[in-house]
Write an enzyme that holds these catalytic residues in place. Structure first.
Site, PDB file in Angstrom:
ATOM      1  N   ASP A   1      17.357  49.476  59.383  1.00  0.00           N
ATOM      2  CA  ASP A   1      17.037  48.911  58.067  1.00  0.00           C
ATOM      3  C   ASP A   1      15.603  48.373  58.044  1.00  0.00           C
ATOM      4  O   ASP A   1      15.328  47.337  57.443  1.00  0.00           O
ATOM      5  CB  ASP A   1      18.036  47.806  57.673  1.00  0.00           C
ATOM      6  CG  ASP A   1      19.357  48.386  57.170  1.00  0.00           C
ATOM      7  OD1 ASP A   1      19.533  49.627  57.248  1.00  0.00           O
ATOM      8  OD2 ASP A   1      20.208  47.611  56.702  1.00  0.00           O
TER       9      ASP A   1
ATOM     10  N   SER B   1      48.230  39.724  41.467  1.00  0.00           N
ATOM     11  CA  SER B   1      47.533  38.603  40.838  1.00  0.00           C
ATOM     12  C   SER B   1      47.374  37.416  41.780  1.00  0.00           C
ATOM     13  O   SER B   1      46.499  36.580  41.560  1.00  0.00           O
ATOM     14  CB  SER B   1      48.273  38.167  39.580  1.00  0.00           C
ATOM     15  OG  SER B   1      49.639  37.941  39.876  1.00  0.00           O
TER      16      SER B   1
ATOM     17  N   ASN C   1      22.944  43.486  53.268  1.00  0.00           N
ATOM     18  CA  ASN C   1      23.211  42.152  53.807  1.00  0.00           C
ATOM     19  C   ASN C   1      21.977  41.258  53.775  1.00  0.00           C
ATOM     20  O   ASN C   1      21.990  40.155  54.314  1.00  0.00           O
ATOM     21  CB  ASN C   1      23.828  42.238  55.216  1.00  0.00           C
ATOM     22  CG  ASN C   1      22.851  42.784  56.243  1.00  0.00           C
ATOM     23  OD1 ASN C   1      21.693  43.067  55.920  1.00  0.00           O
ATOM     24  ND2 ASN C   1      23.311  42.935  57.475  1.00  0.00           N
TER      25      ASN C   1
ATOM     26  N   ILE D   1      19.157  41.652  55.163  1.00  0.00           N
ATOM     27  CA  ILE D   1      18.329  41.647  56.378  1.00  0.00           C
ATOM     28  C   ILE D   1      17.601  42.985  56.462  1.00  0.00           C
ATOM     29  O   ILE D   1      18.253  44.028  56.573  1.00  0.00           O
ATOM     30  CB  ILE D   1      19.218  41.435  57.623  1.00  0.00           C
ATOM     31  CG1 ILE D   1      19.946  40.094  57.494  1.00  0.00           C
ATOM     32  CG2 ILE D   1      18.392  41.518  58.902  1.00  0.00           C
ATOM     33  CD1 ILE D   1      21.038  39.892  58.516  1.00  0.00           C
TER      34      ILE D   1
ATOM     35  N   ASP E   1      25.626  45.365  44.911  1.00  0.00           N
ATOM     36  CA  ASP E   1      24.871  46.543  45.338  1.00  0.00           C
ATOM     37  C   ASP E   1      23.389  46.187  45.301  1.00  0.00           C
ATOM     38  O   ASP E   1      22.898  45.667  44.293  1.00  0.00           O
ATOM     39  CB  ASP E   1      25.159  47.711  44.377  1.00  0.00           C
ATOM     40  CG  ASP E   1      24.849  49.063  44.997  1.00  0.00           C
ATOM     41  OD1 ASP E   1      24.184  49.091  46.049  1.00  0.00           O
ATOM     42  OD2 ASP E   1      25.285  50.080  44.425  1.00  0.00           O
TER      43      ASP E   1
ATOM     44  N   ASP F   1      17.341  48.193  52.933  1.00  0.00           N
ATOM     45  CA  ASP F   1      18.494  47.407  53.358  1.00  0.00           C
ATOM     46  C   ASP F   1      19.762  48.202  53.037  1.00  0.00           C
ATOM     47  O   ASP F   1      20.411  47.967  52.026  1.00  0.00           O
ATOM     48  CB  ASP F   1      18.474  46.062  52.616  1.00  0.00           C
ATOM     49  CG  ASP F   1      19.574  45.128  53.067  1.00  0.00           C
ATOM     50  OD1 ASP F   1      20.205  45.417  54.110  1.00  0.00           O
ATOM     51  OD2 ASP F   1      19.794  44.117  52.372  1.00  0.00           O
TER      52      ASP F   1
ATOM     53  N   GLU G   1      17.078  43.837  61.703  1.00  0.00           N
ATOM     54  CA  GLU G   1      18.495  44.203  61.776  1.00  0.00           C
ATOM     55  C   GLU G   1      18.885  44.478  63.242  1.00  0.00           C
ATOM     56  O   GLU G   1      19.924  44.036  63.712  1.00  0.00           O
ATOM     57  CB  GLU G   1      18.778  45.419  60.889  1.00  0.00           C
ATOM     58  CG  GLU G   1      20.243  45.844  60.843  1.00  0.00           C
ATOM     59  CD  GLU G   1      21.039  45.251  59.680  1.00  0.00           C
ATOM     60  OE1 GLU G   1      20.447  44.830  58.676  1.00  0.00           O
ATOM     61  OE2 GLU G   1      22.275  45.191  59.798  1.00  0.00           O
TER      62      GLU G   1
END
Ligand code: NAG
Ligand code: NAG
Ligand code: NAG
Ligand code: NAG
Ligand code: NAG
Ligand code: NAG
Length: 570
Positions: A215, A255, A223, A225, A197, A219, A237
């Site tokens: 953006d 698993s 990502n 950018i 995050d 952001d 962006e």
């Protein structure tokens, strides 16, 4: 004193319990001592073998074992040895084996009407119970120190078991201030599992979000950018990312998808070293899973001594195609998950139909619907009807959270008969030094204690293995049936048999041997090489069968690297 005495053993217990089931089962079985007994036998089996490797006494081997552990574990270990050591050392001096010593400690017992569980052949004319009783009588103090032979009930340890239980039973990020299910810590379901995050105080900002206002200031999709290209007056962006083509990835699995892995260096006396335990805490906090290296969501290479082989993943390829997909991955896989528990586990998938970009979801439950530790294992397997219903429930739910244009790929179950056949004559890491221990012997021992991860497949009974595979094939049919029956509004679907046999063919074509793809400690999971190859196979399959699912190559990738370097890393 008793509060820290068993911490270390408690930790090993949890470690081992997870080895044998991929989930916490210490409450399930205590037949013949269950997992307490297995933990004791295996740790003392290791001590015995360390003594052989280093040509030293059991006392020295115990000390070595403790001294190799990191930080606090070293202290806990020494405290445990202070209490249990005298009896253990005395036992080894008298020529008793770990089975006898663990009976003397009362971690193991022979319950009436149950088969007797042993890891060592008996060389003595006295019965095991006579020797154990004799040894115990020589150490009367142990009765007061070890009031209860249940590790997790001992005061103090109870808290530690609770903390670990927390790790193993909660599958959402521990630190997540904005409750968007993405966090900034690495472990505890953090960035090893889900993209980092970039603002943990706004739930609108998270990996997979649609860009907002290019953006140009914030952001939103994390990502890496953001901002304006002053030369053109456009946001980066807008220039570099084609929002409509972005595609994140998530896996709903067990698993296998979480990439369960116990370092063999922890159990093989000839490879036992302080380096092997360097990252012990990190590994436990990730539930003994390595999603950051997995076939679906792997995104780093590590050079720790515990790992061999490269990371290649579906996420990695989506990123390679379009760097705008940076950090858009979620590994929603839980050790021991089966189709019934997945209907609640899947709720921790984070996706907003409107606010986020489309997602490629892999639904893959490879074994737990046929695997359990019950002696009447077949009666505890999922039925075809249940499987169909559970997959339907999952598909119906996904239709409510996935953005339009998403894709869902379901897989069938694996063929565990194959794993058994590949390992039947090989030695388990614990038994590579000293008294040999083959995989079938290890499995039968765990079965005997009723803590086997999979009685059906990890069994020397051919008929039982075949019956288990037969059920697995039927359940795969149910997954396929449900996949093509449900009529989704927001995604399209595909089904793929779990491609383990192709992985083997591929590996053999590269000059390898099939057993090299299997986790050595549990003899059940796919290892790092296997994960990389399975990701190759699924990706090729997608390219061939579902090319329209894959985003086009972003011509701006090189520019993104030039301007944003590693886009904030992971
Ligand atoms: C092991 O140690 C003993 C004494 O501690 C010694 O006599 C013996 O030669 C050693 N064996 C090997 C193989 O080093
Ligand atoms: C962006 O999307 C449009 C329409 O979806 C498409 O025509 C165009 O080729 C895409 N551009 C890139 C760089 O992928
Ligand atoms: C890991 O290293 C291998 C071999 O160098 C490389 O092919 C792969 O792309 C790397 N994976 C990641 C996630 O960096
Ligand atoms: C499963 O594997 C076993 C052993 O390798 C093999 O004999 C059997 O044909 C396989 N069954 C299926 C359905 O793939
Ligand atoms: C093997 O398993 C089958 C099916 O559960 C069972 O009927 C049979 O008795 C078992 N054989 C042995 C030798 O345990
Ligand atoms: C799949 O669906 C078909 C047609 O509805 C049915 O005949 C078949 O028994 C189903 N198979 C499974 C494994 O559910």
């Amino acid at each position: 004193m008793s509060s820290t005495t068993f911490t270390w053993i408690g930790v090993l217990l949890i470690v081992f319990v997870t080895v044998v089931d991929g989930r916490l089962i210490h409450s399930l079985s205590s037949v013949n001592g269950g997992s307490d007994c297995a933990t004791c036998s295996i740790v003392l089996g290791l001590v015995d073998r360390l003594a052989i490797v280093y040509n030293e006494s059991a006392a020295q081997a115990l000390e070595r074992l403790c001294s190799y552990l990191p930080g606090d574990f070293k202290v806990y270990c020494k405290t445990a040895v202070d209490v249990l050591g005298p009896l253990i050392i005395d036992g080894f001096i008298k020529g008793d084996n770990p089975d006898v010593i663990c009976h003397a400690l009362k971690f193991c017992h022979d319950d009436p009407g149950q088969p007797k569980c042993r890891t060592y052949p008996s060389k003595s004319s006295l019965s095991l119970s006579q020797r154990a009783l004799h040894l115990r009588q020589q150490h009367p103090l142990i009765d007061s120190l070890l009031a209860t032979p249940k590790i997790c009930q001992i005061p103090g340890i109870a808290e530690i078991c609770k903390i670990l239980e927390n790790v193993f039973n909660n599958h959402e990020p521990l630190v997540d201030f904005d409750h968007d299910q993405f966090g900034t810590e690495v472990t505890f379901r953090g960035t090893s599992w889900r993209g980092k995050d970039c603002d943990d105080f706004s739930s609108q900002i998270h990996p997979g979000a649609r860009a907002s206002q290019g953006d140009s200031v914030l952001d939103h999709n994390c990502n890496g950018i953001l901002g304006m290209n002053s030369a053109t007056g456009q946001s980066w962006e807008d220039e570099m990312c084609n929002d409509t083509q972005r595609m994140g990835i998530a896996v709903l699995g067990d698993s296998i998808s979480a990439h369960f892995h116990i370092p063999e260096q922890w159990l093989d006396a000839s490879q036992f070293s302080p380096q092997a335990f360097e990252h012990l805490m990190f590994i436990l906090e990730n539930e003994l899973d390595w999603p950051q290296l997995s076939a679906s969501t792997g995104h780093v290479n590590v050079s720790w001594p515990n790992i061999q082989g490269p990371t290649r993943s579906l996420y990695g390829r989506l990123f390679d195609l379009d760097h705008c997909n940076h950090r858009d991955y979620q590994n929603i896989a839980v050790n021991g998950a089966r189709s019934s528990t997945m209907t609640s586990i899947m709720k921790s998938l984070a996706r907003q139909p409107k606010g986020d970009v489309p997602l490629l979801v892999i639904y893959s439950l490879v074994g737990n619907d046929v695997c359990n530790g019950h002696p009447d294992t077949i009666n505890h397997m999922t039925t075809v009807e249940e499987m169909y219903k559970n997959v339907m429930t999952a598909l119906t739910y996904l239709d409510t959270v996935l953005p339009k244009g998403s894709h869902v790929l379901t897989t069938g179950l694996g063929n565990g008969s194959m794993l058994y056949d590949l390992l039947r004559t090989r030695l388990h890491p614990l038994g590579r030094v000293g008294p040999p221990l083959t995989y079938p012997q290890m499995y039968d021992y765990l079965s005997c204690l009723q803590i086997s991860p999979c009685n059906g497949w990890l069994s020397s009974n051919d008929t039982l293995r075949e019956l288990t595979t037969e059920r697995a094939v039927q359940l795969s049919g149910a997954v396929r049936n449900a996949t093509f029956t449900y009529n989704a509004k927001n995604y399209d679907v595909a089904y793929l048999d779990f491609p383990f046999d192709q992985a083997i063919q591929e590996w053999e074509a590269q000059g390898g041997e099939p057993w090299q793809l299997i986790e050595s400690v549990d003899g059940f999971h796919v290892n790092q090489y296997g994960h990389a190859i399975i990701s190759d196979i699924i990706w090729s399959w997608l390219q061939k069968e579902k090319p329209q699912w894959l985003p086009p190559l972003n011509p701006h990738n090189a520019d993104i690297e030039r301007v944003f370097k590693d886009q904030g890393g992971y």
